[in-house]
Design a protein around this motif. Sequence first.
Motif, PDB file in Angstrom:
ATOM      1  N   HIS A 160       3.672   5.609  -5.524  1.00  0.00           N
ATOM      2  CA  HIS A 160       2.543   5.561  -4.603  1.00  0.00           C
ATOM      3  C   HIS A 160       1.633   4.355  -4.779  1.00  0.00           C
ATOM      4  O   HIS A 160       0.825   4.057  -3.915  1.00  0.00           O
ATOM      5  N   SER A 190      -2.266   0.796  -2.612  1.00  0.00           N
ATOM      6  CA  SER A 190      -1.621   2.009  -2.123  1.00  0.00           C
ATOM      7  C   SER A 190      -0.297   1.665  -1.448  1.00  0.00           C
ATOM      8  O   SER A 190      -0.261   0.922  -0.467  1.00  0.00           O
ATOM      9  N   GLU A 229       1.413   3.733   0.275  1.00  0.00           N
ATOM     10  CA  GLU A 229       1.352   4.343   1.607  1.00  0.00           C
ATOM     11  C   GLU A 229       0.695   3.406   2.604  1.00  0.00           C
ATOM     12  O   GLU A 229       1.166   3.257   3.738  1.00  0.00           O
TER      13      GLU A 229
END
Length: 122
Positions: free
Chosen positions: A7, A105, A107
Motif C-alpha cells: 500500500h 500511497s 492506491e
Amino acid sequence: MTFIDKHWIGVGRIADIPPLGARRIEAGFATIGLFRTARDEIFAIEDRCPHKGGPLTQGIVHDGCVTCPLHNMVIGLESGEAQGADEGRVTTFRVRMVDGEIQLSGEDLARAANRACAAEAA
C-alpha cells in the motif's frame, strides 16, 4: 522507487529535501513533486501548474503552499487547489513518514495512473 508494502511506496528520505524545498520524482504516468515545509511536513502533488503547466518544484514553498515560477499561481500543498482568485487544482498524493523515509500511497498512485491511461485513450 522502493516497495515498502503493498500500500505504500518509498520515494526518498526527508533529509534529501531541504526545508522549504522540493524534489521531483518520475512515476511513469506523471511527474510528482515532493515538498517540505518549514515545519518538516511533506506533501506530494502533481508537478504541473494547472495554469500553464509550469514545474511547481521550481517554485517557492511558503506557508503550506507553492508559488509557480512561471506566473505566480499559488497552489495549496494539502488540497492541491489554487489559492485566492486563481482557479484550478493539481492531483495530490497521500504521504507518510517511516523512520525518515517518505512513502506515497500506492492506491493514490494507481488511481492517478488509471486516470492518465483513460485520458490518453480518449
